[in-house]
Scaffold this motif. Sequence first.
Motif, short mmCIF file in Angstrom:
data_model
loop_
_atom_site.label_atom_id
_atom_site.label_comp_id
_atom_site.label_asym_id
_atom_site.label_seq_id
_atom_site.Cartn_x
_atom_site.Cartn_y
_atom_site.Cartn_z
N SER A 10 71.97 11.65 27.30
CA SER A 10 72.29 12.31 26.04
C SER A 10 71.58 13.65 25.95
O SER A 10 70.54 13.86 26.59
CB SER A 10 71.89 11.44 24.84
N LEU A 11 72.16 14.54 25.16
CA LEU A 11 71.56 15.84 24.92
C LEU A 11 71.90 16.27 23.50
O LEU A 11 73.06 16.25 23.10
CB LEU A 11 72.08 16.89 25.91
N ALA A 12 70.87 16.65 22.75
CA ALA A 12 71.07 17.09 21.37
C ALA A 12 70.38 18.42 21.18
O ALA A 12 69.29 18.66 21.70
CB ALA A 12 70.53 16.06 20.39
N ARG A 13 71.02 19.30 20.45
CA ARG A 13 70.41 20.55 20.01
C ARG A 13 70.35 20.48 18.48
O ARG A 13 69.70 19.62 17.94
CB ARG A 13 71.22 21.75 20.50
N PRO A 16 74.36 16.62 18.24
CA PRO A 16 74.54 16.00 19.56
C PRO A 16 75.62 16.73 20.35
O PRO A 16 76.72 16.98 19.85
CB PRO A 16 74.99 14.57 19.21
N SER A 43 74.56 23.21 29.97
CA SER A 43 73.34 22.41 29.88
C SER A 43 73.40 21.22 30.83
O SER A 43 72.41 20.89 31.49
CB SER A 43 73.14 21.91 28.44
N GLU A 52 66.61 21.65 33.50
CA GLU A 52 66.61 21.33 32.08
C GLU A 52 66.50 19.82 31.94
O GLU A 52 66.97 19.06 32.80
CB GLU A 52 67.89 21.86 31.41
N GLU A 53 65.88 19.39 30.84
CA GLU A 53 65.69 17.96 30.60
C GLU A 53 66.72 17.46 29.60
O GLU A 53 67.05 18.14 28.63
CB GLU A 53 64.28 17.69 30.06
N ALA A 54 67.21 16.25 29.83
CA ALA A 54 68.09 15.59 28.86
C ALA A 54 67.25 15.06 27.70
O ALA A 54 66.03 14.91 27.82
CB ALA A 54 68.85 14.45 29.53
N SER A 55 67.91 14.78 26.58
CA SER A 55 67.21 14.21 25.43
C SER A 55 66.94 12.73 25.63
O SER A 55 65.97 12.19 25.08
CB SER A 55 68.03 14.41 24.15
N GLY A 56 67.80 12.06 26.38
CA GLY A 56 67.63 10.62 26.60
C GLY A 56 68.44 10.17 27.79
O GLY A 56 69.25 10.91 28.34
#
Length: 504
Positions: A10-13, A16, A43, A52-56
């Motif tokens: 998952s990725l959120a700014r 989501p 991203s 870059e890192e994912a959110s989860g």
Amino acid sequence: MSLITLKDLSLARSAPLFAGLDLAIAKGDRLGLVAANGRGKSSLLRILAGTEEASGGTLTRSRGLVTAFAPQDPPERLLPMSLYDAVLDALDAEAAETESWRVDVLLDDLMVEESLHGRAVGSLSGGWQRTMLLARAAVIEPDLLLLDEPTNHLDLERIGLLERFLAALPRDCAVVAASHDRAFLDDVSTRTLFLRPAESADFALPYSRALQALEERDAARGRQFENEMRKVRALRQQAAKLKNIGINSGSDLLVVKTKQLSERADKLEEQAKPGHKERSAGAIRLASSGTHAKALVSIKETPIATPDGRLLFRTGPLWIEKGDRIALLGANGSGKTRFVARLQAALDGSDPEIRGTATLKAGYSDQGLSQLDAWRTPWDAVKNSSDLGDQTARTVLAGAGISSEAQTAPTARLSGGQRARLAMLLLRLIEPNFYLLDEPTNHLDIEGQDMLESELIKQETACLLVSHDRAFVRAVATRIWVINGRKLVEVDDPDPVFDRLMAG
């Protein structure tokens, strides 16, 4: 064996971008990555590249995996370097010392003229910068090659070269390409991932067939959701009737059954999933002032030349009628943009060889969207290009995908997609009856391309467009003009022209 495996990524700014993404990329995969502007494609590529890192969620790489990433634009530190040194810089120190020949071979494969090798990256055109970034990625001989909008700024010859280059990569090398170029995706991809905030869809099909499968799946889910909601409404109606009967009769059994029906309805509603509705990145709407004239533009036999007078080509006698949508095709440097500029300059009536009807109202957008540079903010652009009231101006800007905060921020801060939508909005506000569009899909996502296509067709407005977007030309153009040698000719079918230009 998978090169990379994603589980529940998952990725959120501010919102989501994607969630619950499961994906395995295997050796030899050719994966097309599709999403609207600003929805996480770049991203995700950076996450796959490890920058870059994912959110989860989790990402697992195979041991020793070599990954290379060609971004949309060169990093600032490369701009002062020569093209050759920028590619050489991708190698580690030992390889750069002993194997610089790899750079020479690769630049030769990519048909980079030797005269460009010493040019500073910052002085190169967007197309040559793209070629440099591809060479930087390929020179390390990766197992996984990641490409972000690789066809942007490329003409058809360079797109054809890119497609052949990708086809000639080692069979084990996997490629993931984020692109809005539908024809390119059809040519190079064997898998397509539609990136979504939830339930991203992965099909083992090239883009067009994958899109058809996705639309069928979304439609089936939409029908299933409607059926389930009808069942929910029916259960609740039954529960309401039983409740009234139970209250009137004092029956505890009916009260229990009422509760059971309500619980079944609640559970079914909770599990029901509505069909996917894509959140628009901003609408594109066009308008036409209309004209009763049949022939909008008449062109005598006209030479088109460079600023220093070198002849590029000659036209024959030509005309543009109401409703004509003309695609102008030709090799890079053949004079397409010069012709459009000459046409634009001539329509004020000062050119004896190119004349517009008295009711002609032209709207022009160049490939760099430089017309936006005249305005400090999107708000200034709209207010100075129209007589709209403040609230209406806010509304039309928001409808074009420009948030309230961005409306008064510098225009230079807008994304490419937002700039393209703003340019189309400004054209709509002046209501032209003749559009001059130079590479109008350069910065548009696929949704935006579809909107622009349908608007040009729906408005029945005349236009002359220069485009390397094969899918866009096929969908929109009613006439095809081709610069062939030093002559402008009209043909019936663009595909042989595309084939010839892509063959180089």
